[in-house]
Design a protein around this motif. Structure first.
Motif, mmCIF file in Angstrom:
data_model
loop_
_atom_site.group_PDB
_atom_site.id
_atom_site.type_symbol
_atom_site.label_atom_id
_atom_site.label_comp_id
_atom_site.label_asym_id
_atom_site.label_seq_id
_atom_site.Cartn_x
_atom_site.Cartn_y
_atom_site.Cartn_z
ATOM 1 N N PRO A 1 16.100 42.455 43.130
ATOM 2 C CA PRO A 1 17.084 42.908 42.510
ATOM 3 C C PRO A 1 18.281 41.866 41.783
ATOM 4 O O PRO A 1 18.936 42.278 41.009
ATOM 5 C CB PRO A 1 17.793 43.685 43.701
ATOM 6 N N GLU A 2 18.036 40.730 42.170
ATOM 7 C CA GLU A 2 18.883 39.790 41.572
ATOM 8 C C GLU A 2 18.358 39.014 40.244
ATOM 9 O O GLU A 2 19.126 38.254 39.739
ATOM 10 C CB GLU A 2 19.120 38.488 42.612
ATOM 11 N N ASP A 3 17.036 39.500 39.959
ATOM 12 C CA ASP A 3 16.544 38.861 38.626
ATOM 13 C C ASP A 3 17.347 39.135 37.335
ATOM 14 O O ASP A 3 17.434 38.116 36.646
ATOM 15 C CB ASP A 3 15.110 39.035 38.693
ATOM 16 N N PHE A 4 17.610 40.603 37.361
ATOM 17 C CA PHE A 4 18.012 41.201 35.982
ATOM 18 C C PHE A 4 19.297 41.839 36.163
ATOM 19 O O PHE A 4 19.533 42.611 37.112
ATOM 20 C CB PHE A 4 17.112 41.824 35.229
ATOM 21 N N ASP A 5 20.233 41.561 35.093
ATOM 22 C CA ASP A 5 21.518 42.265 35.211
ATOM 23 C C ASP A 5 21.415 43.772 34.758
ATOM 24 O O ASP A 5 22.138 44.674 35.156
ATOM 25 C CB ASP A 5 22.550 41.709 34.438
ATOM 26 N N GLY A 6 20.403 43.924 33.483
ATOM 27 C CA GLY A 6 20.086 45.032 33.143
ATOM 28 C C GLY A 6 18.711 45.271 32.659
ATOM 29 O O GLY A 6 17.782 44.128 32.410
ATOM 30 N N ILE A 7 17.947 46.440 32.834
ATOM 31 C CA ILE A 7 16.634 46.740 33.026
ATOM 32 C C ILE A 7 16.448 47.988 32.290
ATOM 33 O O ILE A 7 16.975 48.995 32.490
ATOM 34 C CB ILE A 7 16.041 46.637 34.500
ATOM 35 N N ILE A 8 15.377 47.824 31.263
ATOM 36 C CA ILE A 8 14.750 49.120 30.595
ATOM 37 C C ILE A 8 13.312 49.290 30.982
ATOM 38 O O ILE A 8 12.293 48.290 30.747
ATOM 39 C CB ILE A 8 14.854 48.877 29.204
#
Length: 548
Positions: A198-205
């Protein structure tokens, strides 16, 4: 609550400027010096400055009108037996402070250089990974168990962690925000990232996620077995040429629901609520000999079994949600041939799709006989072996929510590869995992995760509907400004090209809302539609084993 789609909403795009002016050291430093950058369990194999203009990447066409950039090729070796390659492009000047990673397709190691080039032109640092192997056939895992872990979850994580370090080394400061976008396997990677890292990306599509991978492959196998007489790999029961007949009959039977009852507009040439379509293939039953305009009794039975979906023969439970009515035949280019794409291995019509997944991943070996596959015992064995490693179905997204992450999922409702009901089922499991009143839980989930269904879109793209949603703009506005997308503008363009002239536009409404026509406005214009509350779409009952 009903919301009208307005031009003001369509114009509300995220500012590309950062929240604060980047300091001067954000300009790229010495690209070649990155070759000596110390990275844990990884190394930079090559770092070169590429001059502005046209550039021919390792695969795919040349990319024109690129700014000068630093191209970094790296390798991560987190455990013995793992070798993950990544490639990072960083603009020498004009960096917008964002790092954007793209997902992969199928089992391919190919990096999407076209998408990387597109965002590089807009000031992004962009990243891709080979998922820990070379090639596009699951046979890459033969004798390489760690390559399965790399593909299933590790490659994206290890690549973006190292890329963040390289970005900081090049610009002298870290990326302000890090994003991920992918569809199909890329959607699978997106969901795995939100769940596992969960810490890898601020926003995900996450588009058309095939995250329930063990069950998805069982669905493909079911289609193959039901379309052949037992033991006969030479001839299909339903030839691919009859899928157009079936698709047209489905539309004729269920299109009248379009409009107020099904959403969209009465004139839409696709289904806006495929799950409400009860088309029975018996309506096409031949009254005499087999013909191109009808279905024989075995063909009717085979289609009914496919519409019902793969089931456990002992318990009757669904193993995989069935492929939806309305997705049987493609309205797009020849490389999207509806159900027939995975009725058999594309390179061998006499074997199921993804046959090497079953041989080398599931562990059945080179001599595997698919006619002996037991959808009870063997399916349980496959899940025991692979589900913890490759599936992305965990509904607990609390860590991603708590760190402030935002997730936009989307799925075409004419998808012949990953049934769109999969995305609904997962979304509802995330809601159910929240404690408290269901309405409150739904609002809480909507504060960080929203699902958008795309009527008339096929697998990730194409199809007769408005199949080009402006997802990146909506995600960045959500991450940068905290404005959650109630609706996202989407278009149908000439030739299904990103640069094609807009033929018509629609709003996509956050599930469970749907866009419906106001009854008076131009149906080709987005502002003629409003988002309205609808009951939840009805899904077939699924068992506990399905949700692993």
């Amino acid at each position: 609550m009903r919301r009208h789609w307005t031009r003001a909403a369509a114009a509300a795009l995220p500012a590309l400027a950062l929240l604060a002016v980047l300091p001067k050291q954000a300009r790229g430093a010495d690209c070649a010096a990155l070759a000596s950058l110390a990275l844990p369990q990884a190394k930079v194999e090559a770092a070169e400055e590429v001059a502005a203009g046209s550039y021919k990447p390792p695969t795919g066409p040349a990319q024109a009108s690129l700014p000068a950039f630093c191209r970094v090729q790296g390798v991560v070796t987190p455990v013995p037996g793992s070798r993950i390659g990544f490639e990072l492009w960083m603009p020498k000047e004009g960096w917008n402070g964002r790092l954007q990673m793209f997902g992969n397709g199928g089992y391919s190691s190919a990096i999407s250089y076209g998408e990387m080039a597109g965002l590089l032109r807009r000031g992004y640092a962009t990243l891709g990974t080979d998922t820990g192997h070379q090639g596009d056939d699951p046979a890459f895992a033969e004798g390489r168990p760690e390559a399965i872990v790399d593909w299933g979850q590790r490659a994206v994580h290890e690549s973006v962690v190292r890329a963040k370090q390289v970005v900081a080394g090049f610009y002298g400061l870290p990326a302000r925000h890090t994003f991920f976008a992918g569809c199909s396997t890329g959607g699978h990677q997106a969901m795995s990232s939100a769940q596992r890292y969960p810490e890898d990306f601020d926003g995900i599509i996450a588009g058309a996620s095939g995250g329930n991978r063990t069950h998805l492959n069982a669905g493909f196998l079911w289609q193959y077995l039901r379309n052949h007489r037992t033991g006969d790999d030479a001839a299909q029961i339903i030839p691919a040429v009859k899928l157009r007949l079936v698709g047209d009959a489905v539309l004729a039977a269920c299109r009248p629901a379009n409009g107020a009852r099904g959403g969209g507009h009465p004139g839409d040439t696709w289904l806006n609520d495929p799950l409400a379509c009860g088309f029975d293939p018996a309506s096409l039953r031949c009254t005499g000999v087999d013909a191109a305009s009808c279905l024989t009794d075995p063909q009717v039975d085979a289609l009914r079994s496919m519409y019902d979906g793969p089931r456990n023969p002992r318990t009757g439970e669904l193993i995989h949600l069935p492929f939806p009515r309305g997705s049987e035949s493609s309205g797009g280019p020849p490389n999207l041939p509806g159900w027939s794409l995975y009725w058999a291995d594309p390179g061998n019509a006499g074997a199921p799709a993804r046959v090497n997944y079953w041989r080398h991943w599931a562990g059945f070996g080179a001599g595997w006989n698919w006619w002996r596959f037991d959808f009870d015992r063997d399916m349980a064995a496959v899940n025991e072996r692979l589900a913890p490693v490759i599936n992305a179905v965990n509904p607990d997204l609390s860590a991603f929510r708590q760190r402030g992450g935002k997730l936009i999922a989307y799925h075409g409702m004419s998808d012949p590869v990953v049934p769109f009901a999969e995305s609904i089922a997962y979304h509802e499991r995330v809601v159910a995992a929240r404690e408290g009143e269901p309405a409150v839980a739904r609002r809480e989930v909507g504060s960080f995760y929203r699902l958008f269904l795309v009527p008339g879109m096929e697998h990730c793209r194409a199809g007769p509907g408005a199949n080009q949603p402006e997802l990146q703009a909506a995600l960045e506005r959500w991450v940068d400004e905290g404005t959650a997308p109630d609706a996202i503008l989407t278009h149908n363009r000439e030739g299904n090209r990103p640069d094609g002239a807009v033929r018509f536009s629609r709003p996509l409404c956050a599930y469970p809302q749907r866009a419906i026509h106001d009854g008076a406005g131009d149906p080709s214009r987005a502002e003629s539609y409003r988002c309205a509350e609808f009951p939840l779409m009805s899904l077939p009952a699924i068992g506990a084993s399905y949700q692993r």
